[in-house]
Design a protein around this motif. Sequence first.
Motif, PDB file in Angstrom:
ATOM      1  N   SER A   1       0.826  -1.207   0.000  1.00  0.00           N
ATOM      2  CA  SER A   1       0.000   0.000   0.000  1.00  0.00           C
ATOM      3  C   SER A   1       0.861   1.258   0.000  1.00  0.00           C
ATOM      4  O   SER A   1       0.431   2.296  -0.505  1.00  0.00           O
ATOM      5  CB  SER A   1      -0.956   0.006   1.189  1.00  0.00           C
ATOM      6  OG  SER A   1      -0.244   0.024   2.405  1.00  0.00           O
ATOM      7  N   CYS A   2       2.069   1.178   0.511  1.00  0.00           N
ATOM      8  CA  CYS A   2       2.978   2.329   0.503  1.00  0.00           C
ATOM      9  C   CYS A   2       4.117   2.181  -0.500  1.00  0.00           C
ATOM     10  O   CYS A   2       4.533   3.156  -1.115  1.00  0.00           O
ATOM     11  CB  CYS A   2       3.572   2.551   1.891  1.00  0.00           C
ATOM     12  SG  CYS A   2       2.352   3.032   3.124  1.00  0.00           S
TER      13      CYS A   2
ATOM     14  N   LEU B   1       6.787  -3.035  -6.288  1.00  0.00           N
ATOM     15  CA  LEU B   1       7.987  -2.487  -5.637  1.00  0.00           C
ATOM     16  C   LEU B   1       8.398  -1.142  -6.215  1.00  0.00           C
ATOM     17  O   LEU B   1       9.520  -0.684  -5.993  1.00  0.00           O
ATOM     18  CB  LEU B   1       9.167  -3.477  -5.738  1.00  0.00           C
ATOM     19  CG  LEU B   1       8.926  -4.891  -5.248  1.00  0.00           C
ATOM     20  CD1 LEU B   1      10.006  -5.823  -5.777  1.00  0.00           C
ATOM     21  CD2 LEU B   1       8.913  -4.931  -3.735  1.00  0.00           C
ATOM     22  N   GLU B   2       7.481  -0.471  -6.940  1.00  0.00           N
ATOM     23  CA  GLU B   2       7.812   0.755  -7.654  1.00  0.00           C
ATOM     24  C   GLU B   2       7.780   2.007  -6.784  1.00  0.00           C
ATOM     25  O   GLU B   2       8.202   3.077  -7.200  1.00  0.00           O
ATOM     26  CB  GLU B   2       6.876   0.942  -8.859  1.00  0.00           C
ATOM     27  CG  GLU B   2       5.461   1.390  -8.509  1.00  0.00           C
ATOM     28  CD  GLU B   2       4.508   0.266  -8.116  1.00  0.00           C
ATOM     29  OE1 GLU B   2       3.303   0.550  -8.018  1.00  0.00           O
ATOM     30  OE2 GLU B   2       4.949  -0.885  -7.893  1.00  0.00           O
ATOM     31  N   GLY B   3       7.276   1.890  -5.571  1.00  0.00           N
ATOM     32  CA  GLY B   3       7.145   3.046  -4.698  1.00  0.00           C
ATOM     33  C   GLY B   3       5.816   3.735  -4.929  1.00  0.00           C
ATOM     34  O   GLY B   3       5.229   3.639  -6.000  1.00  0.00           O
TER      35      GLY B   3
ATOM     36  N   LEU C   1      11.277  -0.162  -3.881  1.00  0.00           N
ATOM     37  CA  LEU C   1      12.108  -1.246  -3.356  1.00  0.00           C
ATOM     38  C   LEU C   1      12.599  -2.182  -4.455  1.00  0.00           C
ATOM     39  O   LEU C   1      13.189  -3.220  -4.161  1.00  0.00           O
ATOM     40  CB  LEU C   1      11.316  -2.042  -2.313  1.00  0.00           C
ATOM     41  CG  LEU C   1      10.816  -1.256  -1.101  1.00  0.00           C
ATOM     42  CD1 LEU C   1       9.961  -2.152  -0.206  1.00  0.00           C
ATOM     43  CD2 LEU C   1      11.970  -0.655  -0.323  1.00  0.00           C
ATOM     44  N   SER C   2      12.386  -1.813  -5.706  1.00  0.00           N
ATOM     45  CA  SER C   2      12.721  -2.697  -6.823  1.00  0.00           C
ATOM     46  C   SER C   2      14.209  -3.042  -6.891  1.00  0.00           C
ATOM     47  O   SER C   2      14.564  -4.091  -7.405  1.00  0.00           O
ATOM     48  CB  SER C   2      12.268  -2.083  -8.143  1.00  0.00           C
ATOM     49  OG  SER C   2      12.846  -0.802  -8.309  1.00  0.00           O
TER      50      SER C   2
ATOM     51  N   GLU D   1      17.240  -9.854  -2.369  1.00  0.00           N
ATOM     52  CA  GLU D   1      17.546 -10.429  -3.684  1.00  0.00           C
ATOM     53  C   GLU D   1      17.076  -9.529  -4.827  1.00  0.00           C
ATOM     54  O   GLU D   1      17.268  -9.873  -6.007  1.00  0.00           O
ATOM     55  CB  GLU D   1      16.897 -11.812  -3.784  1.00  0.00           C
ATOM     56  CG  GLU D   1      17.482 -12.786  -2.770  1.00  0.00           C
ATOM     57  CD  GLU D   1      16.685 -14.061  -2.611  1.00  0.00           C
ATOM     58  OE1 GLU D   1      15.646 -14.224  -3.307  1.00  0.00           O
ATOM     59  OE2 GLU D   1      17.072 -14.894  -1.770  1.00  0.00           O
ATOM     60  N   LYS D   2      16.461  -8.385  -4.508  1.00  0.00           N
ATOM     61  CA  LYS D   2      15.976  -7.450  -5.538  1.00  0.00           C
ATOM     62  C   LYS D   2      17.106  -6.496  -5.893  1.00  0.00           C
ATOM     63  O   LYS D   2      17.514  -5.663  -5.103  1.00  0.00           O
ATOM     64  CB  LYS D   2      14.756  -6.649  -5.026  1.00  0.00           C
ATOM     65  CG  LYS D   2      13.607  -7.509  -4.535  1.00  0.00           C
ATOM     66  CD  LYS D   2      13.057  -8.356  -5.657  1.00  0.00           C
ATOM     67  CE  LYS D   2      11.961  -9.276  -5.147  1.00  0.00           C
ATOM     68  NZ  LYS D   2      11.607 -10.298  -6.074  1.00  0.00           N
ATOM     69  N   ASN D   3      17.641  -6.648  -7.082  1.00  0.00           N
ATOM     70  CA  ASN D   3      18.754  -5.816  -7.545  1.00  0.00           C
ATOM     71  C   ASN D   3      18.386  -4.999  -8.751  1.00  0.00           C
ATOM     72  O   ASN D   3      17.804  -5.338  -9.643  1.00  0.00           O
ATOM     73  CB  ASN D   3      19.975  -6.679  -7.871  1.00  0.00           C
ATOM     74  CG  ASN D   3      20.526  -7.334  -6.631  1.00  0.00           C
ATOM     75  OD1 ASN D   3      20.681  -6.696  -5.613  1.00  0.00           O
ATOM     76  ND2 ASN D   3      20.803  -8.612  -6.725  1.00  0.00           N
TER      77      ASN D   3
END
Length: 105
Positions: free
Chosen positions: A47-48, A53-55, A61-62, A103-105
């Motif tokens: 929700s935030c 993971l795009e913000g 957080l991508s 693991e998200k790079n």
Amino acid sequence: MKKVLMGLLFSLSLFLVACGGGDGASDSGSSADQMDPEKLYVGKCSSCHGGNLEGSSAPPLSDIGARLSYEEILDVLENGQGRMPGGMIKGEEAEGVAQWLSEKN
């Protein structure tokens, strides 16, 4: 003054929606869902931070794994940072989400 008050009320409402006021368990009730880091993220964080993971109202957080280590991500989950409260995900669930995000790079 009116804009400041509206901004505070909006921020408070986002916080309440994100925190959900629950006991920290997944709404699905399935222990498999509770330990699925992606489902935990969707239920507690998206929700935030956005569904992909795009913000949104919080940072993307991508590529968080390229910026923070597992330990640093776990610390943020446990203790919070900025406007994000700590403890929204706890214990093994926090460890699983931290590993998945690292693991998200």
